[in-house]
Design an enzyme around this catalytic site. Sequence first.
Site, PDB file in Angstrom:
ATOM      1  N   ASP A  13       0.852  -1.197   0.000  1.00  0.00           N
ATOM      2  CA  ASP A  13       0.000   0.000   0.000  1.00  0.00           C
ATOM      3  C   ASP A  13       0.885   1.245   0.000  1.00  0.00           C
ATOM      4  O   ASP A  13       0.866   2.023   0.932  1.00  0.00           O
ATOM      5  CB  ASP A  13      -0.940  -0.005   1.216  1.00  0.00           C
ATOM      6  CG  ASP A  13      -0.206  -0.057   2.546  1.00  0.00           C
ATOM      7  OD1 ASP A  13       0.978  -0.463   2.572  1.00  0.00           O
ATOM      8  OD2 ASP A  13      -0.803   0.323   3.574  1.00  0.00           O
ATOM      9  N   ASP A  18       7.200   1.388   1.771  1.00  0.00           N
ATOM     10  CA  ASP A  18       6.899   0.436   0.686  1.00  0.00           C
ATOM     11  C   ASP A  18       7.798   0.709  -0.513  1.00  0.00           C
ATOM     12  O   ASP A  18       8.328  -0.212  -1.134  1.00  0.00           O
ATOM     13  CB  ASP A  18       5.439   0.561   0.238  1.00  0.00           C
ATOM     14  CG  ASP A  18       4.434   0.388   1.345  1.00  0.00           C
ATOM     15  OD1 ASP A  18       3.739  -0.640   1.367  1.00  0.00           O
ATOM     16  OD2 ASP A  18       4.330   1.293   2.193  1.00  0.00           O
ATOM     17  N   HIS A 244      10.176   0.099   8.341  1.00  0.00           N
ATOM     18  CA  HIS A 244       9.408  -1.109   8.629  1.00  0.00           C
ATOM     19  C   HIS A 244       9.406  -2.098   7.458  1.00  0.00           C
ATOM     20  O   HIS A 244       9.866  -3.239   7.573  1.00  0.00           O
ATOM     21  CB  HIS A 244       7.974  -0.737   8.982  1.00  0.00           C
ATOM     22  CG  HIS A 244       7.842   0.263  10.078  1.00  0.00           C
ATOM     23  ND1 HIS A 244       8.107  -0.043  11.392  1.00  0.00           N
ATOM     24  CD2 HIS A 244       7.474   1.570  10.058  1.00  0.00           C
ATOM     25  CE1 HIS A 244       7.900   1.029  12.148  1.00  0.00           C
ATOM     26  NE2 HIS A 244       7.512   2.022  11.359  1.00  0.00           N
ATOM     27  N   ASP A 245       8.864  -1.665   6.325  1.00  0.00           N
ATOM     28  CA  ASP A 245       8.595  -2.602   5.232  1.00  0.00           C
ATOM     29  C   ASP A 245       9.838  -3.235   4.608  1.00  0.00           C
ATOM     30  O   ASP A 245       9.803  -4.415   4.235  1.00  0.00           O
ATOM     31  CB  ASP A 245       7.761  -1.911   4.152  1.00  0.00           C
ATOM     32  CG  ASP A 245       6.359  -1.573   4.626  1.00  0.00           C
ATOM     33  OD1 ASP A 245       5.912  -2.152   5.638  1.00  0.00           O
ATOM     34  OD2 ASP A 245       5.691  -0.737   3.986  1.00  0.00           O
TER      35      ASP A 245
END
Length: 326
Positions: A13, A18, A244-245
């Site tokens: 997303d 991302d 994070h991703d």
Amino acid sequence: MTSTPHRIIIDCDPGHDDMAAILLAASHPAIQLEAITTVCGNASLDNTTNNALRIVDAFALDVPVYRGTVQPLLHRYDFPAEFHGPSGLDSSGADLPQTSRKPGNKHAVQAIIDLVDANPGQITLVVIGPMTNLALVFALRPDLAGKIKQLVFMGGSTGEGNVTPAAEFNIWADAEAARMVFRSGVKLVMFGLNATHQTLLRRQDIAAVRAAHPGTNAVADIMDFYCQTYYRFAGADKPGAPMHDPCAIAYLIDPSLFTIEQLPGEVIVADTETYGQTLIDLRPQDPAHDTRNKNVGVAIKADAEGFARLVTQGLIWGAGRISTQS
């Protein structure tokens, strides 16, 4: 490091981190990126799909993008524009160009099913947004749990959350979907906040991306927006912002960057303050008498320095690639 590339689908997303994950995957020979599928999460599906298409176009990636689910199975919430900006991929300066590229003519759920069916045991799913698409995959085809090589995801936590005291955003955004995936029988590897908060993109890392490609640098500007937003929420004294991703991709490239423990895990869907919590059973047990279903490989520790080097290399690659396209 692996000698045979991991064949992966990124379900996402986008989202600043991302984008960093996609660039890391596209830049590294250990990864063969088969498809990108989109889901609502950080922003509306229209925005996340447009962002994925802009990423593919700007960095000249030879990978199809498939549009996925418009909304979670049951949960409804306002998209968190205060963190990723209204577009879901805002910048402090230069933006990625707009694109006329269109998504593939399959729904993301069907694209995942078809790729796994055609390549049993070979496809790793990297899920770095809410799990709505995957829940629908397993609802339609529960047998695919045995055909997917593994499902590596960013979500959850062994401790505190970020959107609530108990829940991390990706799981909270569609806890019913996450519960279905946790119970599907697919091999799961989880990168929750307890691990991702150890993996920072630091000020010196963004400086390195700028120094490698002086002048207009959309990659550095986009990541700077993300980091500055984090500092506004968490405090300007922080040494960097959690990436994070990219953890899910970094693990596939170099598993030695993380300590993984196989543990029992469940997702709470009760309509209480604990909605969206990943309940990971950390209690020590005598192995001779431990009958628990240890259904999740959970990242516990991360090599922060090794991770930062790897992600920075991916961002530098992306900054150079976009400059050659413009």
